[in-house]
Design an enzyme around this catalytic site. Structure first.
Site, PDB file in Angstrom:
ATOM      1  N   SER A 168     -24.544  80.342 -46.265  1.00 35.23           N
ATOM      2  CA  SER A 168     -25.120  81.612 -46.727  1.00 35.23           C
ATOM      3  C   SER A 168     -25.706  81.500 -48.123  1.00 35.23           C
ATOM      4  CB  SER A 168     -24.028  82.685 -46.741  1.00 35.23           C
ATOM      5  OG  SER A 168     -23.119  82.428 -47.798  1.00 35.23           O
ATOM      6  N   ASP A 182     -18.419  80.022 -51.266  1.00 38.40           N
ATOM      7  CA  ASP A 182     -17.468  79.445 -50.330  1.00 38.40           C
ATOM      8  C   ASP A 182     -18.139  78.586 -49.263  1.00 38.40           C
ATOM      9  OD1 ASP A 182     -15.800  80.980 -51.849  1.00 38.40           O
ATOM     10  OD2 ASP A 182     -15.502  82.533 -50.340  1.00 38.40           O
ATOM     11  N   GLU A 190       6.312  82.311 -59.250  1.00 40.55           N
ATOM     12  CA  GLU A 190       4.925  81.965 -58.906  1.00 40.55           C
ATOM     13  C   GLU A 190       3.923  83.065 -59.231  1.00 40.55           C
ATOM     14  OE1 GLU A 190       7.359  82.797 -56.965  1.00 40.55           O
ATOM     15  OE2 GLU A 190       6.771  83.409 -54.945  1.00 40.55           O
ATOM     16  N   HIS A 239      10.425  85.913 -58.749  1.00 35.97           N
ATOM     17  CA  HIS A 239       9.289  85.102 -58.290  1.00 35.97           C
ATOM     18  C   HIS A 239       8.578  84.414 -59.452  1.00 35.97           C
ATOM     19  CE1 HIS A 239       9.060  86.225 -54.018  1.00 35.97           C
ATOM     20  NE2 HIS A 239       9.634  87.347 -54.419  1.00 35.97           N
ATOM     21  N   CYS A 247      13.703  83.515 -54.283  1.00 39.60           N
ATOM     22  CA  CYS A 247      13.940  84.756 -53.555  1.00 39.60           C
ATOM     23  C   CYS A 247      14.660  84.479 -52.228  1.00 39.60           C
ATOM     24  CB  CYS A 247      12.610  85.486 -53.364  1.00 39.60           C
ATOM     25  SG  CYS A 247      12.829  87.143 -52.743  1.00 39.60           S
TER      26      CYS A 247
END
Ligand code: XMP
Length: 530
Positions: free
Chosen positions: A227, A231, A175, A173, A78
């Site tokens: 937590s 993650d 990707e 694109h 792009c």
């Protein structure tokens, strides 16, 4: 290894992800890195990313001259194609109007990039690709040495190549997943054209990440809010692998977590990994502040604010207890790439931090530096990394759990007594989802749903049990399937499963005598009830 130069596109990380999928190591750096850096990086190939959809004014951005002097293959995507054209002597027509969309592109000639890669053939026998294209700016004259590689009626030069130098460029694109063969094209570029081996695996990522963390942190101390979610758990395990006892995890139990969550987190991190974990039992404090509050956003604010308070107090205690009086210099967070995008930050542009499940504003308040080792990774890569780090599969492949926890799953005022009922009911639901295998797919219903949980309704309804009349609370089961959590369908769970869950909850959880199933899609409903 592959160097990706970022011109600020929202999807640059997707390029990195596709390259990693081809098992090739890559790094993303801003488009204006120094020539020395590029030389020292010594890439086998370079990919020039796209740019923002709205950065017409940015069309002055260029790749460093070194890119063209190194003699390695270059792929322009792009905006990357346009700057390649301009820098190598072609011309581009700039436009302030850009549109993204589906397009069918005709592949011309035989290039190493596109030869034999196609989605269908036209009646005339042309190989065609289904792609995600950005129209608007376009290359109007090929630079010397280049030949036409792809075209569409509205974009006559949609791809170009100078195979002698290994330069390839596409206006679309590759990707994004909408470009069906995009994966194959990037794979071809990095392995075929650049000659990378394709033997890079998650284990290598751990080594590299560990080295990076050690270099960044040195001998300083790090604190991390654990937590129990995927993650923060993976971040904790990774950082612990890198710096061991220089890491202190703070696990704040606000009393609105899933059943046994506290015990599980402690067993895993303190018990098995031997990490330093401070377990803060703050349920009473949270409940106190939530008393009488019924508005969902207000509840979220209070829980978020109290979390920060508790965390700050713990950080101060740690500092006071530290004999060397050095104290933590770093705050680690499990920010992952989608969080970065959501908050509007890209590598080159201003990077803000999401306040949502990460600790917003804390680093500034505490005067700490931010350590975010998962910032480049997508959720499924974080999970893969977690497994490679030795975290249990069930922990790493868990459904997401909102920061305010059961606070937004107990409608209206939050009470400890409601939380206790809800935890047990929800535990039964999840247990049955994990146990029940769908014959058609061989997967459990837990894995077949994206998020499943129980909601506590603070209303009483009449029931009958044995000879007696009951007057107890109601819960709703919610199970959804979604790929992005922006839209979601309610899951068509088997009746037999619902039946088992309902009967177990009503029999095993005194205080609940009615179970309902939520059959609302998002939109117009949301996934959570509050
Ligand atoms: P909704 O209810 O908006 O949920 O359809 C979409 C996803 O976001 C999660 N969610 C939250 N996560 N803090 C969080 O960390 C919150 O306040 C919050 N509210 C919703 C929800 O669980 C679902 O995955």
């Amino acid at each position: 290894k592959i160097l990706i130069l970022d011109f600020g596109s929202q999807v640059t990380q997707l390029i990195a992800r596709r390259v990693r999928e081809a098992q090739v190591y890559c790094e993303i750096h801003p488009n204006d890195v120094s020539e020395d850096f590029i030389r020292a990086f010594n890439p086998r190939g370079i990919i020039l990313s796209g740019s923002h959809a709205s950065t017409y004014e940015d069309h002055q951005l260029r790749a460093p001259q070194q890119v063209w002097d190194l003699g390695v293959p270059v792929l322009g995507i792009c905006y990357g194609m346009q700057t390649m054209a301009v820098q190598l002597g072609g011309s581009v027509e700039w436009s302030d109007h850009r549109e993204f969309g589906y397009a069918e592109v005709r592949a011309h000639g035989h290039t190493k990039l596109l030869d034999g890669v196609e989605d269908f053939r036209t009646a005339e026998g042309h190989g065609m690709l289904k792609v995600w294209m950005s129209h608007g700016d376009k290359v109007t004259t090929l630079p010397p040495g280049f030949k036409l590689m792809a075209s569409t009626p509205s974009c006559p030069i949609a791809g170009m190549a100078d195979e002698a130098r290994g330069y390839y460029a596409v206006q679309f694109h590759p990707e994004v997943t909408h470009t069906l063969q995009g994966h194959a094209m990037l794979d071809r570029f990095v392995r075929g054209i650049c000659g990378c081996k394709g033997d890079w695996i998650m284990g290598d990522y751990i080594e590299e990440a560990v080295a990076r963390i050690r270099e960044q942190v040195g001998d300083e101390e790090v604190i991390l809010g654990l937590s129990g979610g995927v993650d923060s758990s993976v971040a904790a395990a990774l950082i612990h692998r890198a710096i061991g006892d220089q890491l202190t995890c703070v696990f704040v139990d606000h009393g609105l977590l899933r059943l046994n969550e506290g015990r599980m987190v402690m067993e895993m991190f303190a018990g098995r990994l031997h990490a330093k974990v401070v377990h803060v039992e703050a349920a009473e404090q949270f409940m106190g502040h939530l008393q009488g509050v019924t508005d969902p956003e207000q509840k979220r604010k209070i829980i978020g604010r109290e979390f920060v308070e508790v965390f700050k107090a713990e950080a101060a205690k740690l500092k006071a207890a530290d004999a060397s009086a050095k104290g933590a210099k770093w705050l680690a967070q499990g920010t992952i790439y989608p969080d970065v995008v959501e908050s509007g930050g890209t590598q080159t542009k201003k990077a803000t931090i999401k306040s949502h499940h990460n600790v917003g504003g804390l680093p500034e308040q505490l005067g700490l530096k931010l350590l975010e080792p998962l910032r480049e990774l997508f959720k499924d890569e974080v999970r893969e990394l977690g497994v490679a780090l030795g975290l249990p599969h069930d922990m790493v492949y868990r459904h997401p759990f909102p920061g305010p926890g059961l606070g937004v799953r107990i409608l209206g005022e939050v009470k400890a007594e409601f939380a206790a009922l809800l935890q047990r009911a929800d535990h039964i639901f999840i247990e049955e989802l994990r146990k029940t295998v769908d014959e058609a797919t061989g997967k459990t219903w837990y894995d077949l749903t994206s998020q499943a949980f129980t909601v506590f309704l603070p209303v009483k309804s009449v029931g009958v049990m044995g000879d007696g009349r009951t007057y107890d609370y109601v819960v709703a089961l919610r199970a959804v399937q979604t790929s992005d959590f922006m839209t979601a369908d309610w899951a068509e769970l088997p009746y037999s499963l619902l039946k088992r869950v309902s009967s177990r909850i009503i029999n095993e959880v005194r205080g609940i005598n009615r179970v309902t199933y939520d059959v609302s899609s998002k939109p117009p409903a949301t996934i959570e009830w509050e």
